[in-house]
Design an enzyme around this catalytic site. Structure first.
Site, PDB file in Angstrom:
ATOM      1  N   ARG A  54      71.753 -15.147 -17.745  1.00  0.00           N
ATOM      2  CA  ARG A  54      72.135 -16.402 -18.292  1.00  0.00           C
ATOM      3  C   ARG A  54      72.514 -17.451 -16.994  1.00  0.00           C
ATOM      4  O   ARG A  54      73.624 -17.010 -16.378  1.00  0.00           O
ATOM      5  CB  ARG A  54      73.282 -16.585 -19.374  1.00  0.00           C
ATOM      6  CG  ARG A  54      73.205 -17.440 -20.292  1.00  0.00           C
ATOM      7  CD  ARG A  54      73.957 -17.087 -21.387  1.00  0.00           C
ATOM      8  NE  ARG A  54      75.396 -17.080 -20.867  1.00  0.00           N
ATOM      9  CZ  ARG A  54      76.334 -17.591 -21.969  1.00  0.00           C
ATOM     10  NH1 ARG A  54      76.046 -17.690 -22.919  1.00  0.00           N
ATOM     11  NH2 ARG A  54      77.613 -17.600 -21.350  1.00  0.00           N
ATOM     12  N   THR A  86      73.400 -24.003 -16.932  1.00  0.00           N
ATOM     13  CA  THR A  86      72.469 -24.511 -17.886  1.00  0.00           C
ATOM     14  C   THR A  86      72.484 -23.725 -19.431  1.00  0.00           C
ATOM     15  O   THR A  86      72.180 -24.004 -20.250  1.00  0.00           O
ATOM     16  CB  THR A  86      70.831 -24.614 -17.608  1.00  0.00           C
ATOM     17  OG1 THR A  86      70.449 -23.356 -17.340  1.00  0.00           O
ATOM     18  CG2 THR A  86      70.738 -25.411 -16.353  1.00  0.00           C
ATOM     19  N   ASP A 109      83.280 -11.120 -20.752  1.00  0.00           N
ATOM     20  CA  ASP A 109      81.849 -10.842 -20.457  1.00  0.00           C
ATOM     21  C   ASP A 109      81.580  -9.551 -20.382  1.00  0.00           C
ATOM     22  O   ASP A 109      82.146  -8.705 -19.754  1.00  0.00           O
ATOM     23  CB  ASP A 109      81.991 -11.285 -18.775  1.00  0.00           C
ATOM     24  CG  ASP A 109      80.481 -11.477 -18.334  1.00  0.00           C
ATOM     25  OD1 ASP A 109      80.262 -12.451 -17.866  1.00  0.00           O
ATOM     26  OD2 ASP A 109      79.866 -10.171 -18.229  1.00  0.00           O
ATOM     27  N   ASP A 151      80.254  -7.693 -17.144  1.00  0.00           N
ATOM     28  CA  ASP A 151      81.571  -7.359 -16.270  1.00  0.00           C
ATOM     29  C   ASP A 151      82.573  -6.296 -16.616  1.00  0.00           C
ATOM     30  O   ASP A 151      83.216  -5.431 -15.864  1.00  0.00           O
ATOM     31  CB  ASP A 151      82.512  -8.780 -16.019  1.00  0.00           C
ATOM     32  CG  ASP A 151      81.454  -9.495 -15.192  1.00  0.00           C
ATOM     33  OD1 ASP A 151      80.601  -9.280 -14.314  1.00  0.00           O
ATOM     34  OD2 ASP A 151      81.983 -11.047 -15.004  1.00  0.00           O
TER      35      ASP A 151
HETATM   36  C1  PRP Z   1      75.250 -11.691 -21.400  1.00  0.00           C
HETATM   37  C2  PRP Z   1      74.694 -10.939 -22.516  1.00  0.00           C
HETATM   38  C3  PRP Z   1      73.371 -11.337 -23.019  1.00  0.00           C
HETATM   39  C4  PRP Z   1      73.900 -13.009 -22.838  1.00  0.00           C
HETATM   40  C5  PRP Z   1      74.121 -13.546 -24.155  1.00  0.00           C
HETATM   41  O1  PRP Z   1      74.155 -11.521 -20.393  1.00  0.00           O
HETATM   42  O2  PRP Z   1      74.878  -9.377 -22.225  1.00  0.00           O
HETATM   43  O3  PRP Z   1      72.403 -10.784 -22.392  1.00  0.00           O
HETATM   44  O4  PRP Z   1      74.645 -13.166 -22.024  1.00  0.00           O
HETATM   45  O5  PRP Z   1      74.189 -14.800 -24.053  1.00  0.00           O
HETATM   46  P1  PRP Z   1      73.283 -16.034 -24.761  1.00  0.00           P
HETATM   47  O6  PRP Z   1      72.989 -15.368 -26.058  1.00  0.00           O
HETATM   48  O7  PRP Z   1      73.719 -17.330 -24.729  1.00  0.00           O
HETATM   49  O8  PRP Z   1      71.920 -16.062 -23.902  1.00  0.00           O
HETATM   50  P2  PRP Z   1      74.567 -12.284 -18.872  1.00  0.00           P
HETATM   51  O9  PRP Z   1      73.510 -13.310 -18.778  1.00  0.00           O
HETATM   52  O10 PRP Z   1      75.829 -12.550 -18.821  1.00  0.00           O
HETATM   53  O11 PRP Z   1      73.909 -11.396 -17.750  1.00  0.00           O
HETATM   54  P3  PRP Z   1      74.410  -9.607 -17.173  1.00  0.00           P
HETATM   55  O12 PRP Z   1      74.363  -8.815 -18.677  1.00  0.00           O
HETATM   56  O13 PRP Z   1      73.478  -9.514 -16.399  1.00  0.00           O
HETATM   57  O14 PRP Z   1      75.732  -9.893 -17.004  1.00  0.00           O
HETATM   58  N1  URA Z   2      77.825 -13.221 -22.447  1.00  0.00           N
HETATM   59  C1  URA Z   2      78.908 -12.465 -22.632  1.00  0.00           C
HETATM   60  O1  URA Z   2      79.175 -11.367 -22.044  1.00  0.00           O
HETATM   61  N2  URA Z   2      79.788 -12.713 -23.378  1.00  0.00           N
HETATM   62  C2  URA Z   2      80.016 -14.120 -24.420  1.00  0.00           C
HETATM   63  O2  URA Z   2      81.010 -14.111 -24.836  1.00  0.00           O
HETATM   64  C3  URA Z   2      78.942 -14.691 -23.933  1.00  0.00           C
HETATM   65  C4  URA Z   2      77.632 -14.326 -23.306  1.00  0.00           C
END
Ligand code: PRP
Ligand code: URA
Length: 209
Positions: free
Chosen positions: A104, A108, A200, A203
């Site tokens: 994400r 944006t 997160d 993380d």
């Molecule tokens: C997080 C989570 C989802 C997304 C959800 O991933 O694991 O994939 O955010 O958010 P949304 O519904 O607003 O799209 P992230 O983009 O942080 O990536 P990562 O798992 O690589 O840390």
């Molecule tokens: N992605 C995450 O990991 N946590 C949130 O709360 C939203 C998006």
């Protein structure tokens, strides 16, 4: 229209509490996500069709049941969806695993796709897209779109925690996809994080913050 299910099994709810807790460290967080994913897989497979077969027991023939219908495919959304794969595979070891890589954009909040690899027999499988978090819904909508573009016909979405905003976005974009959750939280904050959520997910799973 999509149906939304929130699994209220006490074990799922109990473990989710410790997943949310900010004092839970990486090792325990990973173990709990794995366990809850397995428990959710148990619930989500409740409606799978069965067929009668005959098996020879040491005492004689028995009419018994095996799972029928389409074979399953799991599709974790990278990264955080990976934390749910092993728990599900313990219950459904024959499932094939595809991957959709999305992150994400922090400004944006739009999903950016960087990797897609699905089982070759994509049209024959019933898919479960998995991701701990359904926040704005952008990542889930994009991942499901990516599967459909490649021929997937039957898709479910399984997440630990969702915001109402994300659920509505998925329902609108993919009304044929049912959504399975362990919790439906209150809202999103101004940074697109689920409140109260768990922070997160990537993380916390991988110890990157
Ligand atoms: C997080 C989570 C989802 C997304 C959800 O991933 O694991 O994939 O955010 O958010 P949304 O519904 O607003 O799209 P992230 O983009 O942080 O990536 P990562 O798992 O690589 O840390
Ligand atoms: N992605 C995450 O990991 N946590 C949130 O709360 C939203 C998006």
């Amino acid at each position: 229209m999509s149906k939304v299910f929130v699994f209220d099994h006490p074990l799922i709810q109990h473990k989710l509490t410790y997943i949310r807790d900010k004092s839970t460290g990486t090792k325990e967080f990973r173990e709990l996500v794995d366990e809850v994913a397995a428990l959710m897989a148990f619930e989500i497979t409740r409606e799978l069709p069965l067929q009668e077969v005959t098996v020879e027991t040491p005492v004689g023939p028995a009419k018994s049941m095996t799972i029928a219908g389409k074979k399953l495919g799991l599709v974790p959304i990278l990264r955080a969806g990976l934390g749910m794969v092993d728990g599900i595979l313990r219950l459904i070891p024959a499932a094939k695993v595809g991957h959709v890589g999305l992150y994400r954009d922090p400004e944006t909040l739009q999903p950016v796709e960087y990797y897609v690899k699905l089982p070759a027999d994509v049209e024959e499988r019933e898919f479960i897209v998995i991701d701990p978090m359904l926040a704005t819904g952008g990542s889930a909508v994009e991942a499901i779109h990516s599967l459909k573009k490649r021929g997937a016909k039957t898709i479910k979405l399984m997440c630990l925690i969702a915001a109402p905003e994300g659920v509505e976005v998925v329902k609108e974009a993919h009304p044929d996809v049912d959504i399975y959750l362990a919790a439906l939280d209150e809202k999103l904050n101004e940074k697109g994080y689920i409140v109260p959520g768990l922070g997160d997910a990537g993380d916390r799973l991988f110890g990157t913050k």
